[in-house]
Write an enzyme that holds these catalytic residues in place. Structure first.
Site, PDB file in Angstrom:
ATOM      1  CG  ASP A   1      -6.889  -2.994  -3.204  1.00 13.73           C
ATOM      2  OD1 ASP A   1      -7.557  -2.158  -2.571  1.00 13.73           O
ATOM      3  OD2 ASP A   1      -5.683  -3.196  -3.000  1.00 13.73           O
TER       4      ASP A   1
ATOM      5  CB  SER B   1      -0.970  -0.040   1.180  1.00 11.52           C
ATOM      6  OG  SER B   1      -1.989   0.921   1.036  1.00 11.52           O
TER       7      SER B   1
ATOM      8  CG  HIS C   1      -5.793  -2.378   0.649  1.00 10.76           C
ATOM      9  ND1 HIS C   1      -5.056  -2.112  -0.485  1.00 10.76           N
ATOM     10  CD2 HIS C   1      -5.215  -1.653   1.644  1.00 10.76           C
ATOM     11  CE1 HIS C   1      -4.094  -1.264  -0.199  1.00 10.76           C
ATOM     12  NE2 HIS C   1      -4.161  -0.978   1.084  1.00 10.76           N
TER      13      HIS C   1
END
Length: 433
Positions: A384, A301, A413
């Site tokens: 995601d 991320s 995610h």
């Protein structure tokens, strides 16, 4: 050659650690299973995608239930809505096609026994042909070369204290505090070093987004215990042992840091962050236990974004691993298509001022990915919504160096423990001898 031919693919819906997946919520009464008619969830533009839907309540197929659906492009409002019936636990829907490369998202909602249950599934249409909206400024490389050279003028300065609770018989742990500049900005990190007289490869691991402690520092203990120096860092200069109340106060004080100073490339909050992550490499390479040749970045991320930016800023890095990188194609929302985290423009298009868009060009991961020279391993999931697959594909597509991808379509995610261990194996397989 089609780049997808070189990609590793996981298309199985039931994977290890599935209880923790957002698609299969832990201890949820409802179970949705959505199966595209292409096993890899990928289609050519112009092909129609058909999704088989299964819905179970306490493991029993639901019968004669109305389900609302909405279909739209990745991260965009629905362009098609309607209702279908689940009969004997099953239904099927044709979600159409796309004429341009991208992703289409089927969003499902049902109410049973008064409780609302939702699910979604995204499929891709020729995503290997997706190209960036973000342009690279003519002085992009020179700007960052100058910034790094200026940053190097400040001497490497840090403190280190042992942390017994994270040390084992195979590795030691220390908490380091790295000074970034004469103004006093700093970052912390947990430094894990294998015990013994050997020399070891090193991995720098930046964090995901947020103002918080260094999360689960022992999750990757197999690095230190397996012969790799690992540095898990934070980016805000906050001691990781602060209480949650203290972190909450700092969150309020720091505010939306990904908008702080964004009106100018030199004042943007992330400039010190990008340079600070690179400065941590100076710390790692100064250690007598470092093997002198193997230096990696790895994160997910925001951490995936910082893994890429750091690898581009320092040619000593000889390998980069990034899960669903954030800060990618941040401006793409102005075109009416999905952009990347932090999604400020999607929330408020008026924020897309010329100044913000200009600053974004100097910080967007796409422009760092364009200039990578080291081998790269990337992984991302199609479902995601935080770092949408459109942006991960675009980042991957522009990388010019040796690269490979692990596609995990069902993932939202998150990454599984096995995927994380796969990163470790990839690093070990790519060590310079």
């Amino acid at each position: 050659m089609n780049p997808l031919k070189s990609l590793s693919l996981i298309s199985c819906l039931f994977v290890a650690g599935v209880a923790f997946a957002e698609n299969y919520p832990y201890r949820d009464d409802m179970l949705w299973v959505t199966v595209p008619d292409h096993s890899d969830w990928l289609y050519e533009t112009g092909e129609n995608a058909v999704i088989d839907i299964q819905l179970y309540h306490y493991g029993v197929p639901v019968d004669s239930l109305s389900v609302d659906y909405a279909i739209g492009e990745d991260e965009m409002p629905a362009d098609t809505t309607g209702t279908i019936m689940i009969n004997r636990g099953k239904a099927r829907i044709d979600i159409g096609t796309m004429t341009e490369p991208g992703f289409r998202d089927l969003r499902l909602t049902a109410i049973i026994d008064g409780a609302r249950s939702s699910h979604h599934v995204k499929v891709g249409f020729s995503p290997e042909r997706m190209t960036p909206y973000t342009e690279q400024p003519d002085d992009f490389l020179q700007y960052w070369r100058d910034a790094v050279e200026k940053d190097k003028q400040f001497p490497l300065t840090y403190t280190s204290e042992p942390v017994e609770k994270y040390s084992t018989d195979k590795m030691s742990c220390s908490l380091v505090k790295l000074q970034l500049n004469p103004e006093g900005r700093a970052m912390y990190g947990y430094l894990f070093i294998p015990k013994g007289d050997g020399r070891y490869p090193a991995v720098m691991t930046p964090p995901g987004a947020g103002v918080k402690t260094i999360k689960d520092p022992m999750r990757h203990r197999y690095y230190g215990e397996g012969g790799v120096i690992r540095l898990e860092i934070e980016i805000h200069g906050l001691h990781p042992e602060l209480t949650e109340e203290q972190f909450a106060a700092h969150r309020k004080e720091i505010g939306e840091y990904l908008m702080t100073g964004v009106e100018n490339r030199d004042s943007f909050y992330m400039k010190d962050v990008y340079l600070g992550c690179r400065r941590f490499l100076d710390l790692l390479t100064s250690l007598p236990q470092w093997d002198g040749k193997n230096l990696f970045t790895q994160g997910g991320s925001q951490g995936g974004a910082l893994a890429i930016t750091t690898a581009m800023l320092d040619e000593r890095v000889n390998g980069c691993v990034a899960n669903h990188p954030a800060l990618s194609e941040m401006s793409r929302y102005v075109t009416g298509h999905a952009g990347g985290y932090p999604h400020h423009i999607r929330k408020d298009l008026s924020l897309a001022t010329p100044e913000l868009l200009r600053t974004y060009q100097y910080y967007d991961v796409v422009n760092f990915a364009r200039n990578l020279k080291c081998p790269v391993r990337m992984t991302w999931g199609y479902n995601d919504n935080t770092c949408p697959p459109s942006t991960s594909y675009i980042v991957y597509n522009v990388i010019p160096s040796v690269k490979e991808s692990l596609l995990t379509p069902v993932n939202e995610h998150w990454t599984s423990e096995e995927t994380e261990r796969g990163h470790y194996r990839w690093i070990m397989d790519n060590l310079k001898k």
